[in-house]
Design a protein around this motif. Structure first.
Motif, PDB file in Angstrom:
ATOM      1  N   SER A 106       5.898  -9.894  14.839  1.00 40.66           N
ATOM      2  CA  SER A 106       7.011  -9.269  14.116  1.00 40.66           C
ATOM      3  C   SER A 106       6.577  -8.851  12.728  1.00 40.66           C
ATOM      4  CB  SER A 106       8.202 -10.247  14.000  1.00 40.66           C
ATOM      5  OG  SER A 106       9.215  -9.687  13.197  1.00 40.66           O
ATOM      6  N   SER A 107       6.488  -7.530  12.501  1.00 42.87           N
ATOM      7  CA  SER A 107       6.134  -7.028  11.171  1.00 42.87           C
ATOM      8  C   SER A 107       7.265  -7.255  10.171  1.00 42.87           C
ATOM      9  CB  SER A 107       5.805  -5.532  11.243  1.00 42.87           C
ATOM     10  OG  SER A 107       6.923  -4.799  11.715  1.00 42.87           O
ATOM     11  N   ALA A 108       8.459  -7.648  10.671  1.00 38.04           N
ATOM     12  CA  ALA A 108       9.586  -7.893   9.777  1.00 38.04           C
ATOM     13  C   ALA A 108       9.343  -9.086   8.869  1.00 38.04           C
ATOM     14  CB  ALA A 108      10.865  -8.112  10.590  1.00 38.04           C
ATOM     15  N   SER A 109       8.342  -9.927   9.190  1.00 41.73           N
ATOM     16  CA  SER A 109       8.060 -11.090   8.368  1.00 41.73           C
ATOM     17  C   SER A 109       7.344 -10.703   7.075  1.00 41.73           C
ATOM     18  CB  SER A 109       7.208 -12.098   9.143  1.00 41.73           C
ATOM     19  OG  SER A 109       6.008 -11.494   9.567  1.00 41.73           O
ATOM     20  N   LEU A 110       6.949  -9.438   6.957  1.00 39.33           N
ATOM     21  CA  LEU A 110       6.351  -8.957   5.717  1.00 39.33           C
ATOM     22  C   LEU A 110       7.434  -8.526   4.737  1.00 39.33           C
ATOM     23  CD1 LEU A 110       3.396  -6.748   7.024  1.00 39.33           C
ATOM     24  CD2 LEU A 110       3.267  -9.063   6.134  1.00 39.33           C
ATOM     25  N   GLU A 111       7.168  -8.742   3.455  1.00 39.82           N
ATOM     26  CA  GLU A 111       8.079  -8.311   2.399  1.00 39.82           C
ATOM     27  C   GLU A 111       7.361  -7.270   1.546  1.00 39.82           C
ATOM     28  OE1 GLU A 111       9.488 -11.684   0.254  1.00 39.82           O
ATOM     29  OE2 GLU A 111      10.366 -12.643   2.027  1.00 39.82           O
ATOM     30  N   PHE A 112       7.634  -5.994   1.802  1.00 32.66           N
ATOM     31  CA  PHE A 112       6.947  -4.907   1.115  1.00 32.66           C
ATOM     32  C   PHE A 112       7.568  -4.661  -0.261  1.00 32.66           C
ATOM     33  CE2 PHE A 112       5.796  -4.190   5.494  1.00 32.66           C
ATOM     34  CZ  PHE A 112       4.506  -3.688   5.429  1.00 32.66           C
ATOM     35  N   ASP A 113       6.718  -4.573  -1.274  1.00 30.29           N
ATOM     36  CA  ASP A 113       7.161  -4.268  -2.632  1.00 30.29           C
ATOM     37  C   ASP A 113       6.186  -3.276  -3.261  1.00 30.29           C
ATOM     38  OD1 ASP A 113       9.463  -6.089  -3.077  1.00 30.29           O
ATOM     39  OD2 ASP A 113       7.963  -7.655  -2.745  1.00 30.29           O
ATOM     40  N   PRO A 114       6.692  -2.370  -4.121  1.00 34.78           N
ATOM     41  CA  PRO A 114       5.781  -1.487  -4.866  1.00 34.78           C
ATOM     42  C   PRO A 114       4.848  -2.345  -5.722  1.00 34.78           C
ATOM     43  CG  PRO A 114       8.060  -0.759  -5.074  1.00 34.78           C
ATOM     44  CD  PRO A 114       8.101  -2.120  -4.453  1.00 34.78           C
ATOM     45  N   ILE A 117      -1.955  -1.987  -7.119  1.00 38.73           N
ATOM     46  CA  ILE A 117      -3.042  -2.611  -6.369  1.00 38.73           C
ATOM     47  C   ILE A 117      -4.209  -2.978  -7.278  1.00 38.73           C
ATOM     48  CG2 ILE A 117      -4.220  -0.460  -5.746  1.00 38.73           C
ATOM     49  CD1 ILE A 117      -3.570  -3.504  -3.443  1.00 38.73           C
ATOM     50  N   ASN A 118      -4.388  -2.222  -8.363  1.00 43.15           N
ATOM     51  CA  ASN A 118      -5.446  -2.514  -9.320  1.00 43.15           C
ATOM     52  C   ASN A 118      -5.221  -3.888  -9.969  1.00 43.15           C
ATOM     53  OD1 ASN A 118      -7.783  -1.947 -10.793  1.00 43.15           O
ATOM     54  ND2 ASN A 118      -6.633  -1.019 -12.472  1.00 43.15           N
ATOM     55  N   GLN A 119      -3.995  -4.130 -10.412  1.00 43.03           N
ATOM     56  CA  GLN A 119      -3.663  -5.411 -11.029  1.00 43.03           C
ATOM     57  C   GLN A 119      -3.745  -6.548 -10.024  1.00 43.03           C
ATOM     58  OE1 GLN A 119       0.139  -5.155 -12.984  1.00 43.03           O
ATOM     59  NE2 GLN A 119      -0.561  -3.680 -14.510  1.00 43.03           N
ATOM     60  N   LEU A 120      -3.311  -6.297  -8.785  1.00 42.99           N
ATOM     61  CA  LEU A 120      -3.337  -7.332  -7.760  1.00 42.99           C
ATOM     62  C   LEU A 120      -4.774  -7.787  -7.485  1.00 42.99           C
ATOM     63  CD1 LEU A 120      -1.817  -8.976  -5.563  1.00 42.99           C
ATOM     64  CD2 LEU A 120      -2.232  -7.076  -4.019  1.00 42.99           C
ATOM     65  N   ILE A 145       1.218   1.020  -4.496  1.00 53.12           N
ATOM     66  CA  ILE A 145       1.438   1.176  -3.057  1.00 53.12           C
ATOM     67  C   ILE A 145       2.351   0.060  -2.568  1.00 53.12           C
ATOM     68  CG2 ILE A 145      -0.793   2.292  -2.720  1.00 53.12           C
ATOM     69  CD1 ILE A 145      -1.842  -0.282  -1.528  1.00 53.12           C
ATOM     70  N   LEU A 146       2.887   0.245  -1.373  1.00 53.49           N
ATOM     71  CA  LEU A 146       3.779  -0.750  -0.791  1.00 53.49           C
ATOM     72  C   LEU A 146       2.979  -1.766   0.012  1.00 53.49           C
ATOM     73  CD1 LEU A 146       6.712   1.528   0.389  1.00 53.49           C
ATOM     74  CD2 LEU A 146       6.931  -0.405  -1.172  1.00 53.49           C
ATOM     75  N   VAL A 147       2.994  -3.023  -0.439  1.00 52.33           N
ATOM     76  CA  VAL A 147       2.323  -4.099   0.286  1.00 52.33           C
ATOM     77  C   VAL A 147       3.144  -5.377   0.143  1.00 52.33           C
ATOM     78  CG1 VAL A 147      -0.013  -3.169  -0.039  1.00 52.33           C
ATOM     79  CG2 VAL A 147       0.909  -4.796  -1.701  1.00 52.33           C
ATOM     80  N   ASP A 148       2.853  -6.326   1.008  1.00 47.95           N
ATOM     81  CA  ASP A 148       3.353  -7.687   0.825  1.00 47.95           C
ATOM     82  C   ASP A 148       2.350  -8.379  -0.095  1.00 47.95           C
ATOM     83  OD1 ASP A 148       3.548 -10.571   1.213  1.00 47.95           O
ATOM     84  OD2 ASP A 148       4.954 -10.121   2.823  1.00 47.95           O
ATOM     85  N   ARG A 149       2.739  -8.629  -1.335  1.00 48.82           N
ATOM     86  CA  ARG A 149       1.795  -9.120  -2.338  1.00 48.82           C
ATOM     87  C   ARG A 149       1.166 -10.445  -1.944  1.00 48.82           C
ATOM     88  NH1 ARG A 149       5.957  -8.096  -7.308  1.00 48.82           N
ATOM     89  NH2 ARG A 149       6.106  -5.812  -7.086  1.00 48.82           N
ATOM     90  N   GLY A 150       1.990 -11.368  -1.474  1.00 53.01           N
ATOM     91  CA  GLY A 150       1.467 -12.674  -1.097  1.00 53.01           C
ATOM     92  C   GLY A 150       0.456 -12.589   0.034  1.00 53.01           C
ATOM     93  N   LYS A 151       0.782 -11.797   1.047  1.00 52.56           N
ATOM     94  CA  LYS A 151      -0.115 -11.662   2.204  1.00 52.56           C
ATOM     95  C   LYS A 151      -1.395 -10.927   1.810  1.00 52.56           C
ATOM     96  CE  LYS A 151       2.706 -13.533   5.249  1.00 52.56           C
ATOM     97  NZ  LYS A 151       3.824 -13.843   4.356  1.00 52.56           N
ATOM     98  N   MET A 152      -1.267  -9.902   0.957  1.00 55.78           N
ATOM     99  CA  MET A 152      -2.469  -9.164   0.571  1.00 55.78           C
ATOM    100  C   MET A 152      -3.363 -10.010  -0.330  1.00 55.78           C
ATOM    101  SD  MET A 152      -4.036  -6.525   1.374  1.00 55.78           S
ATOM    102  CE  MET A 152      -2.661  -5.973   2.397  1.00 55.78           C
ATOM    103  N   HIS A 236       0.260  -4.072   8.016  1.00 59.90           N
ATOM    104  CA  HIS A 236       0.437  -3.076   6.958  1.00 59.90           C
ATOM    105  C   HIS A 236       0.102  -1.664   7.447  1.00 59.90           C
ATOM    106  CE1 HIS A 236       0.533  -6.505   4.159  1.00 59.90           C
ATOM    107  NE2 HIS A 236       0.996  -5.665   3.252  1.00 59.90           N
ATOM    108  N   LYS A 237      -0.187  -1.513   8.756  1.00 58.89           N
ATOM    109  CA  LYS A 237      -0.609  -0.234   9.336  1.00 58.89           C
ATOM    110  C   LYS A 237      -1.923   0.246   8.725  1.00 58.89           C
ATOM    111  CE  LYS A 237       3.248  -0.264  11.613  1.00 58.89           C
ATOM    112  NZ  LYS A 237       3.250  -0.746  13.017  1.00 58.89           N
ATOM    113  N   GLY A 238      -2.766  -0.713   8.338  1.00 61.74           N
ATOM    114  CA  GLY A 238      -4.062  -0.389   7.767  1.00 61.74           C
ATOM    115  C   GLY A 238      -5.189  -0.711   8.725  1.00 61.74           C
TER     116      GLY A 238
END
Length: 264
Positions: A106-114, A117-120, A145-152, A236-238
Motif C-alpha cells: 500500500s503506497s498510502a502508507s507514505l506521507e508525501f510533503d514538498p 531535497i538538497n537540505q534533506l 520535490i514530493l517525498v516522504d521525508r522519513g522514508k527517504m 515513490h515511483k522512482g
C-alpha cells in the motif's frame, strides 16, 4: 516466440501477474498455457512465502516485548546490556520486514510533503561527518520535490551506512551528489571500497541476501537494508540502480520523479 520471450523477461523483473496471450490451436498455444500455468504457480509460491514471513514477524513482536520487560529484572548490568543489544537487533529485523510489507502492499502508507531535497541529503550526510573514511557532499541548486521525508532519510542512511561499512577507514571518502534533469532528480552515493561481485549484483535487492556470508555486525545485519530501500523508492515511483566492481567500489543511483502534486 517473441511474445514468450517478452513474457519471460517481464516475469523475471518480478511482475508476477503478467500472462502471455493464448492464440492459435497448436503447440504454441500449449506452450502459452504451460507458461501461464508456471507464472500462476510461481506467483502463489512467492506470495505464500511472503505471507509466512509476515505472519512470523507479527507473532514475534509480542514475545520480544515480553523479553524486553523481563531483561530489566536482570541484576548483572553487563549481561543485561548484552542481551538488550541482541533483542534490539532482532526487533530491528522484525520491524524492517513489517515496514517493507506495508510499503509493498500500500503506497498510502507514505506521507508525501514538498521537500528541499538538497537540505534533506545534507542533513543525512551531517550524521556521518565524524565517521571514517568520511563523506563528501556535492550539492546542486535547491530543488523541491514530493517525498516522504522519513522514508527517504531511511534510504539515504542505509546507502551511506553500507558505503561506510564496506570502505577502509583510511580509504577515500564516500561521495554523495545530486543531479537534476528536466523531470527527475538523482541521488548518487559512490564509494571506493571492496565492491560487489558481478554474480551478486542481480540479487542485492532480495530480502536477506548478503554479499558477506559471515553476517558480521561490522558489515551489516540481515540483508534487509537494500530490499527496504528498493521498496521505498518503488513506492515513490522512482528507480534504484547499483553498479560495482570488486576492488573498485560501488555506485548507487536513486532516481526520483519531480512532480508538482501527488495523486493517491
Amino acid at each position: 516466440l517473441r511474445t514468450l520471450k517478452t513474457g519471460a523477461e517481464t516475469l523475471g523483473r518480478g511482475e508476477l501477474d503478467h500472462r502471455v496471450p493464448q492464440t492459435g490451436h497448436d503447440e504454441f498455444r500449449d506452450l502459452s498455457d504451460a507458461f501461464n500455468d508456471m507464472a500462476r504457480r510461481l506467483s502463489v509460491l512467492l506470495r505464500n512465502k511472503e505471507q509466512l514471513m509476515l505472519d512470523v514477524s507479527h507473532e514475534l513482536r509480542s514475545p520480544i516485548t515480553r523479553i524486553k520487560v523481563l531483561l530489566e529484572l536482570i541484576q548483572d548490568e553487563e549481561s543485561r546490556k548484552n542481551l538488550q543489544a541482541e533483542v534490539m537487533e532482532m526487533e530491528t529485523m522484525v520491524s524492517s520486514i513489517l515496514e517493507e510489507a506495508r510499503l509493498r502492499n500500500s503506497s498510502a502508507s507514505l506521507e508525501f510533503d514538498p521537500t528541499d531535497i538538497n537540505q534533506l541529503v545534507h542533513s543525512v550526510v551531517e550524521d556521518f561527518k565524524d565517521i571514517s573514511p568520511g563523506v563528501v557532499y556535492n550539492a546542486c541548486e535547491s530543488t523541491t520535490i514530493l517525498v516522504d521525508r522519513g522514508k527517504m532519510r531511511m534510504v539515504l542512511r542505509n546507502l551511506i551506512d553500507n558505503a561506510v561499512k564496506h570502505s577502509p577507514e583510511n580509504g577515500q571518502p564516500i561521495v554523495v551528489s545530486l543531479n537534476r534533469d528536466k523531470n527527475t532528480m538523482s541521488i548518487i552515493v559512490k564509494d571506493q571500497g571492496a565492491g560487489i561481485a558481478e554474480s551478486a549484483l542481480p540479487h542485492v535487492f532480495d530480502p536477506f541476501f548478503r554479499t558477506d556470508a559471515s553476517r558480521s555486525r561490522k558489515t551489516g545485519g540481515y540483508g534487509l537494508g537494500l530490499s527496504l530501500c528498493k521498496t521505498i523508492v518503488d513506492a515513490h515511483k522512482g528507480q534504484i540502480h547499483i553498479s560495482s566492481k570488486i576492488g573498485q567500489g560501488t555506485k548507487v543511483v536513486v532516481t526520483l520523479p519531480i512532480r508538482e502534486e501527488h495523486h493517491q
